[in-house]
Design a protein around this motif. Structure first.
Motif, PDB file in Angstrom:
ATOM      1  N   LYS A 230      53.164  30.004  52.935  1.00 25.08           N
ATOM      2  CA  LYS A 230      52.801  31.444  53.175  1.00 25.08           C
ATOM      3  C   LYS A 230      51.616  31.396  52.326  1.00 25.08           C
ATOM      4  N   SER A 231      50.377  31.588  52.857  1.00 27.28           N
ATOM      5  CA  SER A 231      49.311  31.858  51.917  1.00 27.28           C
ATOM      6  C   SER A 231      48.455  33.274  52.736  1.00 27.28           C
ATOM      7  N   SER A 232      49.351  34.105  53.236  1.00 28.73           N
ATOM      8  CA  SER A 232      48.444  35.318  53.478  1.00 28.73           C
ATOM      9  C   SER A 232      48.710  36.432  52.454  1.00 28.73           C
ATOM     10  N   TYR A 233      47.910  37.419  52.408  1.00 26.86           N
ATOM     11  CA  TYR A 233      48.061  38.706  51.611  1.00 26.86           C
ATOM     12  C   TYR A 233      47.401  39.804  52.366  1.00 26.86           C
ATOM     13  N   ASP A 234      47.419  40.882  51.798  1.00 25.33           N
ATOM     14  CA  ASP A 234      46.862  42.102  52.216  1.00 25.33           C
ATOM     15  C   ASP A 234      45.497  42.232  52.168  1.00 25.33           C
ATOM     16  N   GLY A 235      44.976  42.763  53.456  1.00 19.91           N
ATOM     17  CA  GLY A 235      43.574  42.744  53.408  1.00 19.91           C
ATOM     18  C   GLY A 235      42.963  44.261  52.750  1.00 19.91           C
ATOM     19  N   PHE A 236      42.018  44.127  51.963  1.00 18.63           N
ATOM     20  CA  PHE A 236      41.328  45.356  51.313  1.00 18.63           C
ATOM     21  C   PHE A 236      39.905  44.688  50.902  1.00 18.63           C
ATOM     22  N   VAL A 237      39.329  45.791  50.389  1.00 23.54           N
ATOM     23  CA  VAL A 237      37.765  45.644  49.726  1.00 23.54           C
ATOM     24  C   VAL A 237      37.850  45.963  48.228  1.00 23.54           C
ATOM     25  N   TRP A 238      37.444  45.267  47.580  1.00 26.30           N
ATOM     26  CA  TRP A 238      37.504  45.211  45.998  1.00 26.30           C
ATOM     27  C   TRP A 238      36.348  44.713  45.403  1.00 26.30           C
ATOM     28  N   ALA A 239      35.693  45.221  44.337  1.00 26.94           N
ATOM     29  CA  ALA A 239      34.480  44.371  43.720  1.00 26.94           C
ATOM     30  C   ALA A 239      34.184  44.708  42.247  1.00 26.94           C
ATOM     31  N   ILE A 240      33.882  43.756  41.544  1.00 24.41           N
ATOM     32  CA  ILE A 240      33.252  44.057  40.270  1.00 24.41           C
ATOM     33  C   ILE A 240      31.686  43.724  40.428  1.00 24.41           C
ATOM     34  N   VAL A 241      31.013  44.711  40.336  1.00 24.22           N
ATOM     35  CA  VAL A 241      29.702  44.900  40.581  1.00 24.22           C
ATOM     36  C   VAL A 241      28.759  45.305  39.219  1.00 24.22           C
ATOM     37  N   ILE A 305      36.151  40.819  46.751  1.00 26.64           N
ATOM     38  CA  ILE A 305      37.195  40.446  47.614  1.00 26.64           C
ATOM     39  C   ILE A 305      37.204  41.307  48.929  1.00 26.64           C
ATOM     40  N   THR A 306      37.109  40.917  50.134  1.00 30.69           N
ATOM     41  CA  THR A 306      36.777  41.529  50.894  1.00 30.69           C
ATOM     42  C   THR A 306      37.443  41.002  52.210  1.00 30.69           C
ATOM     43  N   ASP A 307      37.711  41.931  53.390  1.00 29.77           N
ATOM     44  CA  ASP A 307      38.459  41.233  54.771  1.00 29.77           C
ATOM     45  C   ASP A 307      37.279  42.060  55.734  1.00 29.77           C
ATOM     46  N   GLN A 308      36.392  42.675  55.411  1.00 33.39           N
ATOM     47  CA  GLN A 308      35.458  43.461  56.364  1.00 33.39           C
ATOM     48  C   GLN A 308      33.871  42.604  56.381  1.00 33.39           C
ATOM     49  N   PRO A 309      33.307  42.880  57.694  1.00 33.98           N
ATOM     50  CA  PRO A 309      31.985  42.218  57.904  1.00 33.98           C
ATOM     51  C   PRO A 309      31.019  42.579  57.003  1.00 33.98           C
ATOM     52  N   VAL A 310      30.072  41.930  56.719  1.00 35.70           N
ATOM     53  CA  VAL A 310      28.981  42.309  55.753  1.00 35.70           C
ATOM     54  C   VAL A 310      27.892  43.359  56.360  1.00 35.70           C
ATOM     55  N   PRO A 321      39.643  41.457  60.879  1.00 31.46           N
ATOM     56  CA  PRO A 321      39.510  41.180  59.442  1.00 31.46           C
ATOM     57  C   PRO A 321      39.264  39.520  59.527  1.00 31.46           C
ATOM     58  N   LYS A 322      38.476  39.378  58.433  1.00 33.04           N
ATOM     59  CA  LYS A 322      38.028  38.051  58.084  1.00 33.04           C
ATOM     60  C   LYS A 322      37.778  38.019  56.657  1.00 33.04           C
ATOM     61  N   LYS A 323      38.848  37.558  55.913  1.00 31.12           N
ATOM     62  CA  LYS A 323      39.031  37.698  54.568  1.00 31.12           C
ATOM     63  C   LYS A 323      38.149  36.296  53.951  1.00 31.12           C
ATOM     64  N   ARG A 324      37.414  36.777  52.776  1.00 40.01           N
ATOM     65  CA  ARG A 324      36.454  36.140  51.912  1.00 40.01           C
ATOM     66  C   ARG A 324      36.466  36.566  50.522  1.00 40.01           C
ATOM     67  N   ILE A 325      36.040  35.688  49.464  1.00 36.22           N
ATOM     68  CA  ILE A 325      35.615  36.003  48.252  1.00 36.22           C
ATOM     69  C   ILE A 325      34.547  35.622  47.879  1.00 36.22           C
ATOM     70  N   ASN A 326      33.577  36.423  47.406  1.00 38.64           N
ATOM     71  CA  ASN A 326      32.288  36.216  47.147  1.00 38.64           C
ATOM     72  C   ASN A 326      31.762  36.301  45.442  1.00 38.64           C
ATOM     73  N   LEU A 327      31.383  35.341  44.976  1.00 36.85           N
ATOM     74  CA  LEU A 327      30.918  35.393  43.572  1.00 36.85           C
ATOM     75  C   LEU A 327      29.296  35.206  43.517  1.00 36.85           C
ATOM     76  N   SER A 328      28.631  36.097  42.749  1.00 40.11           N
ATOM     77  CA  SER A 328      27.104  35.805  42.799  1.00 40.11           C
ATOM     78  C   SER A 328      26.695  35.984  41.406  1.00 40.11           C
ATOM     79  N   TYR A 329      25.896  35.106  40.653  1.00 39.28           N
ATOM     80  CA  TYR A 329      25.524  35.282  39.465  1.00 39.28           C
ATOM     81  C   TYR A 329      24.159  34.552  39.087  1.00 39.28           C
TER      82      TYR A 329
END
Length: 438
Positions: A230-241, A305-310, A321-329
């Protein structure tokens, strides 16, 4: 014949040799010419008439017509020299710029390849690679692909809880200094133009419980996924910006615009948290993440961390919902990536944390769902309004067709009467609308 020779060589005709009497066959032939010097005009005339050009050049004067260096100087080729110099300079700048970008991209992959190879079974585009002692000495060219002189990309897959990872490096246009300077100048005068920066953008796609859609165990060294995994988890949007890019990020991304912004005393003052729930922030803001953020410094742009479209959803299908994790530096100018490696490692392993603990209380998820349901309701209403408008247009079209058929079957007098009645009905409708408004 003597006259022709005289014309060719510019002198008197040579004297004829004795000819036997009574032998008229040799009457037109002259004797051998006198050994007189030959001038340049003589050579030219002889050549023009098809005669043989003398091989002796001791008496031929060499003039400017032969000596090009006497007729022309380097000053005559200034325009050609400028054009040639500009072309050479352009080629050299292009080669230097592309070489510098390749060197910087190779430096990045050299620093991050050990982490990628440690976490994934497949890294790059050359197929699975067997680990060996040479890995630290030889860097395979297939690890990084050059999409353009300023853009490089790599790929990784074969990890538990992760479907695949995409990484893009965007560098300065060193191969075109004029374009690079223009972009920097425009960013100073237009707020809509962000300042050009060299950055890494990585997108990680979790399995989210859909391992059955793939065939596990196909890659050597890949993790064998059991059917009960089982690799599922709850969908949400959270960010460090980073606060410098917060406004631009909220304007550009729909998913981030759903969150609220709140500073945390645990974090440096140049960074903020964007979240849909305080409980989600308490779960994700771990000491390990805080330490990685502090080491990365203000080079970190965002971790999302997001599950919503850009982009803003335009159809109901876009709300799935389409879950993704984005990192930018941003890339450091010094070329030292040691301080950025901790946040990169944490980013890759973040899916494990989410699978283990991102299962929140019903109250938290209810608050998260409210925003999504509001967006879905708006799209449903817009869809219903569009369908109602289409039905109204179809009714009007059918009504007009019926009217045209009725008019076509009447004579001129009946048509006039029909049109008068139609006009009266329209007038009554308008009067009724005006009465209702008043």
């Amino acid at each position: 014949m003597a006259a022709i020779i005289k014309g060719l060589f510019g002198g008197a005709a040579p004297s004829a040799s004795p000819i036997p009497a009574g032998d008229s066959d040799f009457a037109d032939f002259a004797g051998a010419p006198d050994p007189t010097p030959i001038s340049f005009s003589t050579v030219s005339s002889a050549a023009g008439y098809g005669g043989a050009v003398p091989t002796s050049t001791s008496t031929v004067p060499w003039t400017k017509w032969y000596n090009v260096h006497e007729r022309h100087s380097l000053g005559d080729f200034k325009q050609e020299g400028i054009i040639l110099g500009f072309l050479v300079l352009t080629v050299l700048v292009h080669l230097f710029g592309t070489g510098s970008n390749r060197k910087k991209a190779k430096s990045w992959i050299s620093a991050h390849a050990p982490v990628l190879k440690k976490e994934f079974a497949l890294v790059g585009f050359g197929g699975p690679q067997i680990a060996s002692e040479q890995d630290s000495l030889v860097l395979p060219e297939s690890l990084l692909k050059e999409k353009s002189p300023q853009e490089f990309t790599t790929y990784a897959s074969g990890r538990q809880n992760v479907a695949f990872l995409d990484v893009n490096l965007t560098l300065h246009k060193r191969y075109s200094p004029i374009t690079m300077i223009a972009e920097f100048a425009m960013s100073l005068f237009f707020d809509s133009m962000p300042t050009p920066a060299e950055r890494v953008e990585a997108i990680l796609y979790p399995f989210d419980g859909r391992e059955a859609l793939t065939v596990p165990g196909q890659l050597p060294g890949a993790h064998e996924l059991r059917k009960d995994t089982k690799s599922s988890y709850d969908g949400f949007v959270w960010a460090i910006v980073n606060k410098e890019t917060m406004k631009q990020l909220r304007d550009d991304r729909y998913d981030v615009s759903l969150t609220g912004t709140k500073d945390s005393p645990k974090l440096p003052n140049w960074v903020t948290v964007m979240s849909e729930s305080a409980e989600i922030t308490d779960f994700l803001l771990t000491p390990e993440l805080i330490k990685a953020i502090e080491e990365a410094g203000d080079l970190l742009e965002h971790l999302i961390i997001t599950d919503q479209p850009v982009d803003q959803p335009q159809k109901l299908d876009d709300t799935v919902p389409k879950k993704r994790i984005n990192l930018s530096y941003r890339l450091p100018s010094s070329g030292d990536f040691s301080k950025l490696l901790p946040i990169f490692e944490y980013f890759i392993r973040l899916t494990d944390t989410l699978v283990q603990g991102a299962h929140f209380r019903a109250e938290v998820l209810r608050k998260v769902r409210v925003t999504r349901e509001d967006a879905i309701k708006k799209l449903q209403k817009a869809d219903e309004d569009e369908k109602a408008e289409e039905r109204a247009l179809e009714r009007e079209k059918a009504k007009k067709l019926k009217r045209d058929l009725e008019l076509k079957g009447l004579d001129a007098k009946a048509q006039k009467k029909y049109l008068e009645k139609e006009k009266e009905r329209e007038m009554r409708k308008m009067q009724k609308k005006q009465t209702q408004k008043g």
